[in-house]
Motif scaffolding. Sequence first.
Motif, PDB file in Angstrom:
ATOM      1  N   ILE A  36       0.846  -1.203   0.000  1.00  0.00           N
ATOM      2  CA  ILE A  36       0.000   0.000   0.000  1.00  0.00           C
ATOM      3  C   ILE A  36       0.879   1.250   0.000  1.00  0.00           C
ATOM      4  O   ILE A  36       0.661   2.179  -0.782  1.00  0.00           O
ATOM      5  N   GLY A  37       1.907   1.268   0.851  1.00  0.00           N
ATOM      6  CA  GLY A  37       2.839   2.390   0.861  1.00  0.00           C
ATOM      7  C   GLY A  37       3.578   2.540  -0.459  1.00  0.00           C
ATOM      8  O   GLY A  37       3.847   3.660  -0.912  1.00  0.00           O
ATOM      9  N   SER A  38       3.889   1.420  -1.095  1.00  0.00           N
ATOM     10  CA  SER A  38       4.569   1.457  -2.397  1.00  0.00           C
ATOM     11  C   SER A  38       3.692   2.148  -3.436  1.00  0.00           C
ATOM     12  O   SER A  38       4.172   2.961  -4.242  1.00  0.00           O
ATOM     13  N   TRP A  39       2.402   1.834  -3.436  1.00  0.00           N
ATOM     14  CA  TRP A  39       1.500   2.426  -4.437  1.00  0.00           C
ATOM     15  C   TRP A  39       1.244   3.906  -4.149  1.00  0.00           C
ATOM     16  O   TRP A  39       1.063   4.692  -5.079  1.00  0.00           O
ATOM     17  N   ILE A  40       1.238   4.293  -2.869  1.00  0.00           N
ATOM     18  CA  ILE A  40       1.127   5.725  -2.551  1.00  0.00           C
ATOM     19  C   ILE A  40       2.334   6.462  -3.127  1.00  0.00           C
ATOM     20  O   ILE A  40       2.202   7.503  -3.783  1.00  0.00           O
ATOM     21  N   GLY A  41       3.522   5.920  -2.899  1.00  0.00           N
ATOM     22  CA  GLY A  41       4.734   6.531  -3.428  1.00  0.00           C
ATOM     23  C   GLY A  41       4.752   6.579  -4.939  1.00  0.00           C
ATOM     24  O   GLY A  41       5.161   7.577  -5.544  1.00  0.00           O
ATOM     25  N   LEU A  60      10.979   2.741   4.375  1.00  0.00           N
ATOM     26  CA  LEU A  60      11.913   3.870   4.302  1.00  0.00           C
ATOM     27  C   LEU A  60      12.561   4.006   2.931  1.00  0.00           C
ATOM     28  O   LEU A  60      12.829   5.114   2.474  1.00  0.00           O
ATOM     29  N   SER A  61      12.823   2.875   2.256  1.00  0.00           N
ATOM     30  CA  SER A  61      13.411   2.953   0.904  1.00  0.00           C
ATOM     31  C   SER A  61      12.461   3.676  -0.041  1.00  0.00           C
ATOM     32  O   SER A  61      12.886   4.496  -0.873  1.00  0.00           O
ATOM     33  N   ILE A  62      11.157   3.379   0.067  1.00  0.00           N
ATOM     34  CA  ILE A  62      10.165   4.007  -0.810  1.00  0.00           C
ATOM     35  C   ILE A  62      10.025   5.485  -0.475  1.00  0.00           C
ATOM     36  O   ILE A  62       9.974   6.344  -1.370  1.00  0.00           O
ATOM     37  N   ILE A  63      10.004   5.812   0.818  1.00  0.00           N
ATOM     38  CA  ILE A  63       9.890   7.216   1.237  1.00  0.00           C
ATOM     39  C   ILE A  63      11.101   8.005   0.754  1.00  0.00           C
ATOM     40  O   ILE A  63      10.974   9.156   0.307  1.00  0.00           O
ATOM     41  N   GLU A  78      13.554  19.371   1.833  1.00  0.00           N
ATOM     42  CA  GLU A  78      14.588  18.418   2.223  1.00  0.00           C
ATOM     43  C   GLU A  78      14.068  17.556   3.369  1.00  0.00           C
ATOM     44  O   GLU A  78      13.197  17.964   4.133  1.00  0.00           O
ATOM     45  N   VAL A  79      14.660  16.370   3.494  1.00  0.00           N
ATOM     46  CA  VAL A  79      14.277  15.460   4.570  1.00  0.00           C
ATOM     47  C   VAL A  79      15.482  14.589   4.922  1.00  0.00           C
ATOM     48  O   VAL A  79      16.307  14.268   4.058  1.00  0.00           O
ATOM     49  N   LEU A  80      15.597  14.241   6.200  1.00  0.00           N
ATOM     50  CA  LEU A  80      16.618  13.300   6.653  1.00  0.00           C
ATOM     51  C   LEU A  80      15.945  11.951   6.878  1.00  0.00           C
ATOM     52  O   LEU A  80      14.992  11.833   7.660  1.00  0.00           O
ATOM     53  N   ILE A  81      16.418  10.924   6.187  1.00  0.00           N
ATOM     54  CA  ILE A  81      15.924   9.562   6.351  1.00  0.00           C
ATOM     55  C   ILE A  81      16.864   8.826   7.298  1.00  0.00           C
ATOM     56  O   ILE A  81      18.077   8.758   7.049  1.00  0.00           O
ATOM     57  N   HIS A  82      16.319   8.275   8.390  1.00  0.00           N
ATOM     58  CA  HIS A  82      17.136   7.594   9.393  1.00  0.00           C
ATOM     59  C   HIS A  82      16.674   6.142   9.500  1.00  0.00           C
ATOM     60  O   HIS A  82      15.627   5.853  10.084  1.00  0.00           O
ATOM     61  N   ALA A 111      14.281  -2.182  -1.795  1.00  0.00           N
ATOM     62  CA  ALA A 111      15.085  -1.317  -2.659  1.00  0.00           C
ATOM     63  C   ALA A 111      14.734  -1.553  -4.117  1.00  0.00           C
ATOM     64  O   ALA A 111      14.680  -0.614  -4.920  1.00  0.00           O
ATOM     65  N   GLY A 112      14.458  -2.817  -4.482  1.00  0.00           N
ATOM     66  CA  GLY A 112      14.081  -3.128  -5.858  1.00  0.00           C
ATOM     67  C   GLY A 112      12.822  -2.414  -6.285  1.00  0.00           C
ATOM     68  O   GLY A 112      12.748  -1.839  -7.381  1.00  0.00           O
ATOM     69  N   VAL A 113      11.795  -2.409  -5.429  1.00  0.00           N
ATOM     70  CA  VAL A 113      10.552  -1.708  -5.760  1.00  0.00           C
ATOM     71  C   VAL A 113      10.770  -0.204  -5.777  1.00  0.00           C
ATOM     72  O   VAL A 113      10.202   0.509  -6.607  1.00  0.00           O
TER      73      VAL A 113
END
Length: 435
Positions: free
Chosen positions: A242-247, A322-325, A335-339, A391-393
């Motif tokens: 679901i998160g993948s499709w939002i992205g 997190l990879s998708i975000i 800008e955003v910091l991904i942790h 990461a692939g998606v």
Amino acid sequence: MGTFKIEGGHRLQGEITPQGAKNEALQILCAVLLTAEAVTISNIPDIIDVNKLIALLENLGVKIQKKGEGSYTFKADEVNLDYLQSEAFKRDGRGLRGSIMLVGPLLARFGKGYIPKPGGDKIGRRRLDTHFEGFIKLGAAFRYNREEYFYGVEAKKLKGAYMLLDEASVTGTANIVMAAVLAEGTTTIYNAACEPYLQQLCNMLNRMGARISGVGSNLLTIEGVEKLGGTDHRMLPDMIEIGSWIGLAAMTRSELTIKNVSWENLGLIPSVFGKLGITLERKGDDIYIPAHTEGYEIQNYIDGSILTIADAPWPGLTPDLLSIILVVSTQARGEVLIHQKMFESRLFFVDKLLDMGAKIILCDPHRATVIGHDFKSSLKGTTMTSPDIRAGVSLLIAALSAKGESTIHNIEQIDRGYEAIDTRLQAIGARITRV
């Protein structure tokens, strides 16, 4: 090794329905070993990792009957324990991370469980201590063959115990719960994981006759029972998909509706995408995402400082998104910091995004700062190799938004977690071909 050819830069439109949850399936399927009675499970995703686990169960002697698309009945009334010591099991079990969750049910019902060191995504250390420390506290003897990387636990009778888990491991909690339901006496698990998929497992076990209280909290109490019976169970939709499709909708500025998402089980996912400036509308149990023709703007904190998005145990944000975000942030305004706190190798795919023209600073193995293009500059198509499922998606989403043609190799990694992703994306207008 399979390959996707993608022609990017096209807007998509339509409806897409998420598959059953991969991470729930790996727990639920192992639980069928806890009873000799029939268990019927529906909404099972047709993906490599789940199909490998079903094959392992069949090799163990579990009788499997397909009832329909995504629906199977399992009956573990004649389990072949000799298979656990075979070379075939050592080979087959090694190729699937989820095979670790066979140990708890086997130990509980048959007094022994074995597993080769499991494989899965290469995203950093994923230790198994939580699982085996829990089994030991229940009274099991542990052994490990270092030459063959083969783990084993054995016990004549498990006995309930109090335990404080060293980490809120989802698979560790699931494994210990499945062992404890048939143990003698009371087991208390503190710092237990409480993800919706773990709740689903506990609710299913209770329908089978288990006595688990505290479901949905980090303190589980399990009163052991003599045996469990059969049940029917339907799996939740996959929140990561679901998160993948939002992205995907945001990155391609597409108008999409994601069907039947089980809103009450999405946790922080809608609000985190909202912080990236993405508009989500709830329509019944669907998510409607309008075309973001003007782009989307990342929110700052109220003091003006840069937004940080980090993973955490539930009800925090799942690390799988997190990879998708990160990818979605490359075309945001701001800008955003991904942790990424949990896995030290999961951000290493950003070099592919840099090749595509993204502005990302990899601060260290756990943190990356993303400076968004605001669609003023497109990502460029390139040739990539998928390192793991998520990461692939993420790279696939980047390729669908990019200008020109992209090639993604090693797509078996994507197929491990996403059912027929190419044909489902083609149905909403994506130009993707499997080679």
